[in-house]
Design an enzyme around this catalytic site. Structure first.
Site, mmCIF file in Angstrom:
data_model
loop_
_atom_site.group_PDB
_atom_site.id
_atom_site.type_symbol
_atom_site.label_atom_id
_atom_site.label_comp_id
_atom_site.label_asym_id
_atom_site.label_seq_id
_atom_site.Cartn_x
_atom_site.Cartn_y
_atom_site.Cartn_z
ATOM 1 N N ASP A 12 78.489 -12.407 -59.546
ATOM 2 C CA ASP A 12 79.012 -11.074 -59.855
ATOM 3 C C ASP A 12 78.090 -10.356 -60.844
ATOM 4 O OD1 ASP A 12 80.739 -8.971 -59.802
ATOM 5 O OD2 ASP A 12 82.348 -9.952 -60.913
ATOM 6 N N ARG A 16 76.273 -3.807 -62.086
ATOM 7 C CA ARG A 16 76.168 -3.497 -63.525
ATOM 8 C C ARG A 16 74.765 -3.755 -64.056
ATOM 9 N NH1 ARG A 16 81.013 -7.036 -65.094
ATOM 10 N NH2 ARG A 16 80.928 -7.415 -62.853
ATOM 11 N N ARG A 25 72.521 0.604 -57.286
ATOM 12 C CA ARG A 25 73.192 -0.694 -57.150
ATOM 13 C C ARG A 25 72.411 -1.638 -56.222
ATOM 14 N NH1 ARG A 25 78.291 -1.407 -58.433
ATOM 15 N NH2 ARG A 25 78.616 -2.796 -56.665
ATOM 16 N N HIS A 29 71.361 -5.865 -56.078
ATOM 17 C CA HIS A 29 71.556 -6.840 -54.989
ATOM 18 C C HIS A 29 70.217 -7.475 -54.608
ATOM 19 C CE1 HIS A 29 75.660 -5.731 -54.755
ATOM 20 N NE2 HIS A 29 75.473 -4.551 -54.192
ATOM 21 N N SER A 57 82.446 -11.058 -49.407
ATOM 22 C CA SER A 57 83.850 -11.418 -49.206
ATOM 23 C C SER A 57 84.477 -10.482 -48.171
ATOM 24 C CB SER A 57 84.616 -11.302 -50.528
ATOM 25 O OG SER A 57 84.876 -9.949 -50.814
ATOM 26 N N GLU A 59 86.864 -8.723 -48.610
ATOM 27 C CA GLU A 59 87.232 -7.485 -49.319
ATOM 28 C C GLU A 59 86.031 -6.546 -49.481
ATOM 29 O OE1 GLU A 59 88.305 -10.561 -50.473
ATOM 30 O OE2 GLU A 59 90.305 -10.210 -49.647
ATOM 31 N N ASN A 60 84.814 -7.079 -49.384
ATOM 32 C CA ASN A 60 83.620 -6.247 -49.600
ATOM 33 C C ASN A 60 83.440 -5.145 -48.541
ATOM 34 O OD1 ASN A 60 81.603 -8.927 -51.038
ATOM 35 N ND2 ASN A 60 82.758 -7.317 -52.050
ATOM 36 N N GLU A 197 86.285 -27.729 -62.449
ATOM 37 C CA GLU A 197 86.140 -27.102 -63.766
ATOM 38 C C GLU A 197 85.683 -25.668 -63.525
ATOM 39 O OE1 GLU A 197 86.922 -28.375 -66.599
ATOM 40 O OE2 GLU A 197 87.176 -30.461 -66.012
#
Ligand code: FPP
Length: 233
Positions: A12, A16, A25, A29, A57, A59-60, A197
């Site tokens: 992620d 940013r 952006r 990438h 994903s 959702e992307n 973890e």
């Protein structure tokens, strides 16, 4: 002490990272793609058996069409530049996710990389592409129900159910890393991280380097050492 067999990463912060530098952006990438190569090679040298990276994903698809289209060009950028290096490092490429509705070019690059590296015996670099964990679990349940109905499968237990997931051939995730300071799972490997973890790195994915990967591994071993100590008492 438990060893890290399977590391999964939610990569992620590409956007940013680019914004911070005053760039588009897509630049983030692009830098992120290079980092997949660097971290994959480093992880394989550290003895990790499998590295799963969340590349796209389900959702992307909601992102602007221009960005989706750039994200779909990343397999070409990645494999045309780095497949040779993956071969040299004996890395085997696999993928999980729904291949049916991704553009043909992206699919072809994945299929070629999977076929070319199929004989490699080193680390598995597993791409989650057009992947969503709930979708995977529902699909697994549907396929099991069909097999049971047709008399091809017996009573269900955890081990049998795992075989219906897209990760059937892979060990459970030991360590899940998310970069960029966000602390969410975002529909990633929900079944497979039951005992993992979770380590969150403040760095954006393009800034996440070998030293930060090692810090995450150290964190894993520190936590496992503590549990080891308790078990021995
Ligand atoms: C999240 O950052 C990152 C992505 C949606 C894409 C990640 C993909 C790669 C790093 C490369 C994948 C490689 C191949 C070969 C397919 P974001 O854009 O959500 O960042 P933000 O939260 O800062 O906006």
């Amino acid at each position: 002490m438990a060893s890290v067999k399977h590391v999964a990463i939610i990569m992620d912060g590409n956007g940013r990272y680019a914004q911070k530098l005053g760039k588009e952006r897509t630049f983030g990438h692009y830098e992120g793609v290079k980092n997949v190569r660097d971290i994959a090679i480093h992880a394989s040298e550290k003895g990790v058996e499998c590295l799963t990276v969340y590349a796209f994903s389900t959702e992307n698809w909601k992102r602007p069409a221009k960005e989706v289209s750039y994200l779909m060009s990343l397999p070409r950028i990645f494999f045309s530049s780095y497949l040779k290096q993956l071969m040299e490092k004996n890395i085997r490429v696999t993928m999980i996710g729904r291949m049916d509705n991704i553009p043909e070019e992206a699919r072809t690059y994945f299929e070629r990389a999977i076929a070319e590296t199929a004989g490699n015996t080193g680390m598995i670099l597993n791409f989650a592409m057009n992947y969503g964990s709930r979708d995977e679990i529902v699909e697994a349940a549907r396929r099991y129900a069909e097999d049971f109905r047709d008399g091809k499968a017996g009573e269900l237990d955890e081990a049998l159910f795992s075989k219906y997931l897209m990760t059937a051939e892979l060990p459970d995730v030991d360590l899940l890393i998310r970069t960029s300071g966000e602390q969410r799972i975002s529909n990633f490997l929900l079944y497979q991280i039951a005992y993992a973890e979770l380590v969150f790195s403040p760095l954006n994915w393009p800034e996440f380097d070998d030293a930060e990967f090692d810090r995450c591994l150290d964190e894993f071993y520190k936590r496992n050492r503590r549990f080891g100590g308790l078990n021995e008492e």
